[in-house]
Design a protein around this motif. Structure first.
Motif, PDB file in Angstrom:
ATOM      1  N   TYR A  92      10.320   6.492  -8.713  1.00 19.25           N
ATOM      2  CA  TYR A  92      10.682   7.161  -9.965  1.00 19.25           C
ATOM      3  C   TYR A  92       9.890   8.459 -10.139  1.00 19.25           C
ATOM      4  O   TYR A  92       8.669   8.440 -10.037  1.00 19.25           O
ATOM      5  N   ILE A  95       6.219   9.038 -12.279  1.00 19.80           N
ATOM      6  CA  ILE A  95       5.296   7.905 -12.177  1.00 19.80           C
ATOM      7  C   ILE A  95       4.394   8.144 -10.962  1.00 19.80           C
ATOM      8  O   ILE A  95       4.822   7.959  -9.818  1.00 19.80           O
ATOM      9  N   ASP A  97       3.815  10.840  -9.835  1.00 16.72           N
ATOM     10  CA  ASP A  97       4.576  11.885  -9.141  1.00 16.72           C
ATOM     11  C   ASP A  97       4.889  12.996 -10.148  1.00 16.72           C
ATOM     12  O   ASP A  97       4.851  12.754 -11.353  1.00 16.72           O
ATOM     13  N   ASN A 120      10.848   1.440  -7.966  1.00 13.22           N
ATOM     14  CA  ASN A 120       9.498   1.841  -8.381  1.00 13.22           C
ATOM     15  C   ASN A 120       8.538   0.839  -7.747  1.00 13.22           C
ATOM     16  O   ASN A 120       8.719  -0.369  -7.904  1.00 13.22           O
ATOM     17  N   ALA A 121       7.549   1.348  -7.022  1.00 12.19           N
ATOM     18  CA  ALA A 121       6.672   0.451  -6.260  1.00 12.19           C
ATOM     19  C   ALA A 121       5.854  -0.468  -7.166  1.00 12.19           C
ATOM     20  O   ALA A 121       5.677  -1.649  -6.857  1.00 12.19           O
ATOM     21  N   TYR A 166      -2.005   1.882  -7.328  1.00 14.80           N
ATOM     22  CA  TYR A 166      -1.585   2.411  -6.032  1.00 14.80           C
ATOM     23  C   TYR A 166      -2.828   2.770  -5.225  1.00 14.80           C
ATOM     24  O   TYR A 166      -3.841   3.181  -5.787  1.00 14.80           O
ATOM     25  N   PHE A 223       0.580   0.965   0.110  1.00 14.57           N
ATOM     26  CA  PHE A 223       0.057  -0.237  -0.550  1.00 14.57           C
ATOM     27  C   PHE A 223       0.107  -0.148  -2.072  1.00 14.57           C
ATOM     28  O   PHE A 223      -0.250   0.877  -2.659  1.00 14.57           O
ATOM     29  N   THR A 224       0.525  -1.250  -2.674  1.00 13.88           N
ATOM     30  CA  THR A 224       0.399  -1.410  -4.120  1.00 13.88           C
ATOM     31  C   THR A 224      -0.366  -2.707  -4.343  1.00 13.88           C
ATOM     32  O   THR A 224      -0.075  -3.723  -3.707  1.00 13.88           O
TER      33      THR A 224
HETATM   34  N1  SAM Z   1       6.875   7.493  -7.958  1.00 11.02           N
HETATM   35  C1  SAM Z   1       6.590   6.405  -7.063  1.00 11.02           C
HETATM   36  C2  SAM Z   1       7.074   5.104  -7.680  1.00 11.02           C
HETATM   37  O1  SAM Z   1       7.877   5.141  -8.623  1.00 11.02           O
HETATM   38  O2  SAM Z   1       6.702   4.048  -7.206  1.00 11.02           O
HETATM   39  C3  SAM Z   1       5.129   6.361  -6.684  1.00 11.02           C
HETATM   40  C4  SAM Z   1       4.666   7.592  -5.991  1.00 11.02           C
HETATM   41  S1  SAM Z   1       2.992   7.542  -5.505  1.00 11.02           S
HETATM   42  C5  SAM Z   1       2.741   9.228  -5.031  1.00 11.02           C
HETATM   43  C6  SAM Z   1       3.054   6.791  -3.922  1.00 11.02           C
HETATM   44  C7  SAM Z   1       2.302   5.459  -3.889  1.00 11.02           C
HETATM   45  O3  SAM Z   1       3.151   4.402  -4.328  1.00 11.02           O
HETATM   46  C8  SAM Z   1       1.893   5.050  -2.478  1.00 11.02           C
HETATM   47  O4  SAM Z   1       0.665   5.658  -2.097  1.00 11.02           O
HETATM   48  C9  SAM Z   1       1.745   3.546  -2.629  1.00 11.02           C
HETATM   49  O5  SAM Z   1       0.519   3.217  -3.248  1.00 11.02           O
HETATM   50  C10 SAM Z   1       2.899   3.229  -3.595  1.00 11.02           C
HETATM   51  N2  SAM Z   1       4.110   2.934  -2.817  1.00 11.02           N
HETATM   52  C11 SAM Z   1       5.156   3.744  -2.589  1.00 11.02           C
HETATM   53  N3  SAM Z   1       6.067   3.148  -1.809  1.00 11.02           N
HETATM   54  C12 SAM Z   1       5.589   1.919  -1.542  1.00 11.02           C
HETATM   55  C13 SAM Z   1       6.055   0.821  -0.774  1.00 11.02           C
HETATM   56  N4  SAM Z   1       7.211   0.889  -0.125  1.00 11.02           N
HETATM   57  N5  SAM Z   1       5.305  -0.300  -0.721  1.00 11.02           N
HETATM   58  C14 SAM Z   1       4.129  -0.385  -1.373  1.00 11.02           C
HETATM   59  N6  SAM Z   1       3.628   0.612  -2.121  1.00 11.02           N
HETATM   60  C15 SAM Z   1       4.338   1.759  -2.192  1.00 11.02           C
END
Ligand code: SAM
Length: 234
Positions: A92, A95, A97, A120-121, A166, A223-224
């Motif tokens: 998203y 978030i 971002d 959304n992660a 995150y 990772f989440t």
């Molecule tokens: N806007 C995104 C959202 O809605 O989830 C998050 C963006 S943030 C810059 C990126 C971070 O989200 C990653 O470093 C990780 O911690 C988490 N993330 C994104 N994709 C993921 C996935 N497939 N599995 C686990 N964590 C994920």
């Protein structure tokens, strides 16, 4: 249009896949096809998504470094009647971002903002974790400096819900160790890695066990982390 909106233009917040392309919604695709242009974090990443969807559209860059100036420019285009889709690299927009500044600008100028929800992660990890979902907090990325991170973690020790955050592959082990030190090695957590991708893994258990498991893995991926409230386990 909103009752007091002064333009036929609007901003669409389009959630994009966090790994699995199949997670893009038909409404998101329809929006990408019908918008006038797309503002996105990285034109190469969104360009790849569009080419897989066989959509051709003008892309402009909207990222952390140019968010302030671009928000005003994009809002002006919307005010002139343009329909703009905002995407981030994954998940998203807004978030952890870019996006918040543009959305705020649209509200200030009474321009319409339409959410196109999707992956959304944080919420995906929380839902799959088996940890309490009735109450949770989202901390996003913890600060780079350990002293600040310690302070934040200290302040959430007794929180009665789950904590979602995150972390990058470079810091995940260090962060897990810090959480274990501050919240105790019996704290129950869920480490969700590569959600929706082929190497997806969901590790749940005492943080000491998760640290051990994690140290045996390749350490790669996204990772989440979900941290359970004190004294929770299963
Ligand atoms: N806007 C995104 C959202 O809605 O989830 C998050 C963006 S943030 C810059 C990126 C971070 O989200 C990653 O470093 C990780 O911690 C988490 N993330 C994104 N994709 C993921 C996935 N497939 N599995 C686990 N964590 C994920």
């Amino acid at each position: 249009m909103l009752p007091d909106s002064k333009s036929s233009g609007c901003l669409y917040l389009v959630a994009s896949p966090i790994g699995n392309l199949g997670d893009i919604s038909s409404r998101a695709i329809e929006t990408l096809v019908n918008c006038d242009f797309i503002a996105c974090e990285d034109t190469r990443v969104t360009g790849k998504l569009l080419s897989r969807l066989e959509i051709q559209k003008k892309l402009i860059s909207y990222r952390e470094e140019n968010e302030k100036a671009k928000s005003l420019q994009i809002a002006q285009e919307i005010e002139q009647g343009k329909k703009v889709a905002l995407l981030s690299d994954a998940g998203y927009p807004c978030i952890s971002d870019p996006g918040f500044r543009l959305v705020r600008e649209c509200h200030i100028q009474k321009l319409k903002v339409i959410p196109i929800p999707g992956p959304n992660a944080a919420l995906t990890a929380l839902a799959v974790s088996g940890l309490p979902t009735h109450q949770y907090t989202y901390l996003g990325f913890l600060p780079k400096k350990s002293a600040q991170t310690r302070k934040i973690l200290d302040s959430w020790i007794a929180f009665e819900g789950s904590i979602v955050l995150y972390e990058s592959k470079y810091k995940i082990q260090k962060t897990l160790l810090l959480i274990s030190e501050i919240m105790g090695e019996d704290r129950f957590v869920c480490l969700a890695r590569e959600l929706t991708k082929s190497h997806e893994s969901i590790l749940t258990g005492r943080i000491a066990e998760v640290i051990e498991q994690q140290s045996k893995s390749s350490g790669k991926g996204e990772f989440t982390l979900v941290i359970a409230p004190q004294d929770y386990s299963f």
